[in-house]
Design an enzyme around this catalytic site. Structure first.
Site, PDB file in Angstrom:
ATOM      1  N   LYS A   1      11.607  -2.361  -8.350  1.00 16.71           N
ATOM      2  CA  LYS A   1      12.838  -1.956  -9.290  1.00 16.71           C
ATOM      3  C   LYS A   1      13.945  -2.182  -8.152  1.00 16.71           C
ATOM      4  O   LYS A   1      14.272  -1.203  -7.681  1.00 16.71           O
ATOM      5  CB  LYS A   1      12.417  -0.494  -9.844  1.00 16.71           C
ATOM      6  CG  LYS A   1      11.283  -0.522 -10.775  1.00 16.71           C
ATOM      7  CD  LYS A   1      11.338   0.771 -11.356  1.00 16.71           C
ATOM      8  CE  LYS A   1       9.965   0.814 -12.135  1.00 16.71           C
ATOM      9  NZ  LYS A   1       9.932   2.181 -12.745  1.00 16.71           N
TER      10      LYS A   1
ATOM     11  N   TRP B   1       3.294   3.715  -5.409  1.00 16.93           N
ATOM     12  CA  TRP B   1       3.034   3.263  -6.652  1.00 16.93           C
ATOM     13  C   TRP B   1       1.887   1.969  -6.415  1.00 16.93           C
ATOM     14  O   TRP B   1       0.952   1.770  -7.446  1.00 16.93           O
ATOM     15  CB  TRP B   1       4.372   2.493  -6.934  1.00 16.93           C
ATOM     16  CG  TRP B   1       4.392   1.987  -8.382  1.00 16.93           C
ATOM     17  CD1 TRP B   1       5.152   0.892  -8.967  1.00 16.93           C
ATOM     18  CD2 TRP B   1       3.580   2.541  -9.487  1.00 16.93           C
ATOM     19  NE1 TRP B   1       5.100   0.637 -10.385  1.00 16.93           N
ATOM     20  CE2 TRP B   1       3.958   1.683 -10.590  1.00 16.93           C
ATOM     21  CE3 TRP B   1       2.902   3.526  -9.867  1.00 16.93           C
ATOM     22  CZ2 TRP B   1       3.686   2.086 -11.906  1.00 16.93           C
ATOM     23  CZ3 TRP B   1       2.290   3.910 -11.100  1.00 16.93           C
ATOM     24  CH2 TRP B   1       2.927   3.089 -12.111  1.00 16.93           C
TER      25      TRP B   1
ATOM     26  N   GLY C   1       9.146   1.480 -16.486  1.00 10.70           N
ATOM     27  CA  GLY C   1       9.018   2.737 -17.203  1.00 10.70           C
ATOM     28  C   GLY C   1       8.987   3.900 -16.410  1.00 10.70           C
ATOM     29  O   GLY C   1       9.289   4.033 -15.202  1.00 10.70           O
TER      30      GLY C   1
ATOM     31  N   ALA D   1       0.844  -1.131  -0.103  1.00  9.68           N
ATOM     32  CA  ALA D   1       0.173  -0.003  -0.118  1.00  9.68           C
ATOM     33  C   ALA D   1       0.985   1.238  -0.015  1.00  9.68           C
ATOM     34  O   ALA D   1       0.402   2.213   0.725  1.00  9.68           O
ATOM     35  CB  ALA D   1      -0.871   0.072   1.200  1.00  9.68           C
TER      36      ALA D   1
ATOM     37  N   SER E   1      11.320  12.241  -7.496  1.00  5.10           N
ATOM     38  CA  SER E   1      12.068  11.064  -7.462  1.00  5.10           C
ATOM     39  C   SER E   1      12.681  10.911  -6.186  1.00  5.10           C
ATOM     40  O   SER E   1      13.513  11.717  -5.845  1.00  5.10           O
ATOM     41  CB  SER E   1      13.149  11.050  -8.578  1.00  5.10           C
ATOM     42  OG  SER E   1      13.939  10.169  -8.296  1.00  5.10           O
ATOM     43  N   ARG E   2      12.451   9.903  -5.437  1.00  2.00           N
ATOM     44  CA  ARG E   2      13.072   9.669  -4.239  1.00  2.00           C
ATOM     45  C   ARG E   2      14.639   9.492  -4.212  1.00  2.00           C
ATOM     46  O   ARG E   2      15.347   9.913  -3.285  1.00  2.00           O
ATOM     47  CB  ARG E   2      12.458   8.318  -3.364  1.00  2.00           C
ATOM     48  CG  ARG E   2      11.179   8.455  -3.105  1.00  2.00           C
ATOM     49  CD  ARG E   2      10.642   6.938  -2.524  1.00  2.00           C
ATOM     50  NE  ARG E   2       9.097   6.875  -2.387  1.00  2.00           N
ATOM     51  CZ  ARG E   2       8.421   5.956  -2.080  1.00  2.00           C
ATOM     52  NH1 ARG E   2       9.151   4.828  -1.863  1.00  2.00           N
ATOM     53  NH2 ARG E   2       7.150   5.979  -1.954  1.00  2.00           N
TER      54      ARG E   2
ATOM     55  N   THR F   1      13.614   9.884 -13.668  1.00  2.00           N
ATOM     56  CA  THR F   1      13.925   9.320 -12.103  1.00  2.00           C
ATOM     57  C   THR F   1      15.152  10.221 -11.796  1.00  2.00           C
ATOM     58  O   THR F   1      15.281  10.793 -10.679  1.00  2.00           O
ATOM     59  CB  THR F   1      14.501   7.888 -11.849  1.00  2.00           C
ATOM     60  OG1 THR F   1      13.534   7.003 -12.362  1.00  2.00           O
ATOM     61  CG2 THR F   1      14.779   7.723 -10.614  1.00  2.00           C
TER      62      THR F   1
ATOM     63  N   LYS G   1      18.707   2.317 -13.009  1.00  2.00           N
ATOM     64  CA  LYS G   1      18.342   4.016 -13.000  1.00  2.00           C
ATOM     65  C   LYS G   1      18.382   4.597 -11.418  1.00  2.00           C
ATOM     66  O   LYS G   1      18.556   5.777 -11.403  1.00  2.00           O
ATOM     67  CB  LYS G   1      17.089   4.227 -13.816  1.00  2.00           C
ATOM     68  CG  LYS G   1      15.901   3.231 -13.327  1.00  2.00           C
ATOM     69  CD  LYS G   1      14.969   4.426 -12.196  1.00  2.00           C
ATOM     70  CE  LYS G   1      13.683   3.534 -11.632  1.00  2.00           C
ATOM     71  NZ  LYS G   1      13.004   4.552 -11.043  1.00  2.00           N
TER      72      LYS G   1
END
Length: 331
Positions: A106, A12, A136, A9, A254-255, A248, A191
């Site tokens: 990822k 994403w 993606g 949860a 982006s974290r 990213t 990435k």
């Protein structure tokens, strides 16, 4: 009518539950904490992970795994990559027979250097054809805001890949299929590491030439590793490669980029973790990716320096000098 389960949860996972419901599936989200599941059921919002985003009526939530998986033909795995093996060890016996297992993660597993699809196959004891991966340029807040985007659905079974493609196709999300699981997973994992370097460079005041160089040379080392592992080199020119890398690196959402900025300002790993309130995936994956590259005799100089900054305390400015001072060679 498709029944789908989303296990996890976070931002994403929540955005993906919204996608699936709007595309026509009945969706049950699994949350570890019942308080989160109860809030989603009551308010149709996951305020902790994706604040302000209203979820469709077709989305419900539970903290009971069996209830989440009951009758699900599609099971989406959306937990942090380094926790996947432990979670699947508990979940494997509950997965519906012949369900398609979809990785939204990822990363590369620490210790084993395995991709997420490999961890799923090994831990859940399923045929590789049952596993599909999604990758993606898909920043969750933008997708949740229905900003147009594209993604890649990769699997070795084209029928399952197309099933997932159809289950997530929307006016604001265009999915493409691929049979290159290796390339899509590597692009999504590496990435994050390059984005850490990009964030460091940004925080140190470096310009667009520097940042463009990081993106292009980062893509080159990603492709080198991918080819060594059997990926299609053209994958890295597509959405799961260059597309995800650009998003990213360049987005403040982006974290990994944000975490890199903390490091670039001179903060220690621990200080960056406190400021960011969580560890970015690339911080852990850079160790596994470095080990994977060394095992296949692939040069990944940016990844090597990111690992040294994150885990050996090297000053980012020293890492830049080391990168720039490497032996000259053809591109």
């Amino acid at each position: 009518m498709t029944r789908a389960a989303v296990l996890g949860a976070g931002a994403w996972g929540t955005a993906f539950a919204k996608i699936l419901a709007e595309a026509g599936s009945d969706v049950t989200m699994w949350a570890r904490r019942e308080s989160v599941a109860a809030a989603i059921r009551a308010d149709r919002v996951n305020e902790a992970s994706l604040p302000g985003v209203k979820l469709p009526e077709r989305v419900t939530a539970t903290s009971e795994l069996a209830a989440a998986l009951d009758g699900a033909g599609l099971v989406f795995l959306a937990v942090p990559s380094q926790t996947l093996r432990g979670n699947l060890a508990d979940w494997a016996g509950h997965l519906p027979g012949d369900s398609t297992l979809v990785s939204l993660m990822k990363g590369i597993e620490l210790g084993t250097t395995k991709r997420m699809s490999q961890v799923i196959v090994e831990t859940a004891r399923v045929d590789p054809d049952r596993v599909v991966v999604v990758s993606g340029p898909n920043l969750a807040p933008e997708i949740a805001a229905e900003q147009p985007a594209a993604t890649v659905v990769a699997g070795t079974d084209p029928d399952r890949a197309q099933l997932v493609q159809q289950a997530i196709a929307l006016p604001y999300l265009r999915p493409y299929t691929s049979d290159d699981v290796i390339g899509c997973e590597l692009g999504g994992a590496v990435k994050n590491v390059i984005a850490l370097a990009y964030g460091m460079a940004n925080a140190m005041g470096m310009g667009d030439n520097t940042k463009a160089s990081l993106i292009t040379r980062g893509l080159a080392e990603t492709a080198r590793l991918g080819v060594a592992l059997g990926a299609d080199p053209m994958t890295f020119a597509g959405l799961a490669g260059l597309g995800d890398l650009v998003a990213t690196c360049s987005s403040p959402l982006s974290r990994n980029r944000t975490f890199g900025e903390h490091l670039g300002r001179g903060e220690s790993l621990e200080e960056a973790q406190r400021a960011a309130r969580q560890t970015a995936e690339g911080v852990k994956s850079c160790l596994a990716i470095r080990d994977l590259a060394r095992a296949h005799h692939v040069e990944m100089p940016i990844t090597e320096q990111v690992e040294r900054v994150c885990h050996e305390g090297v000053d980012p400015r020293v890492a830049v000098k080391l990168l720039m001072g490497r032996e000259m060679k053809p591109e």
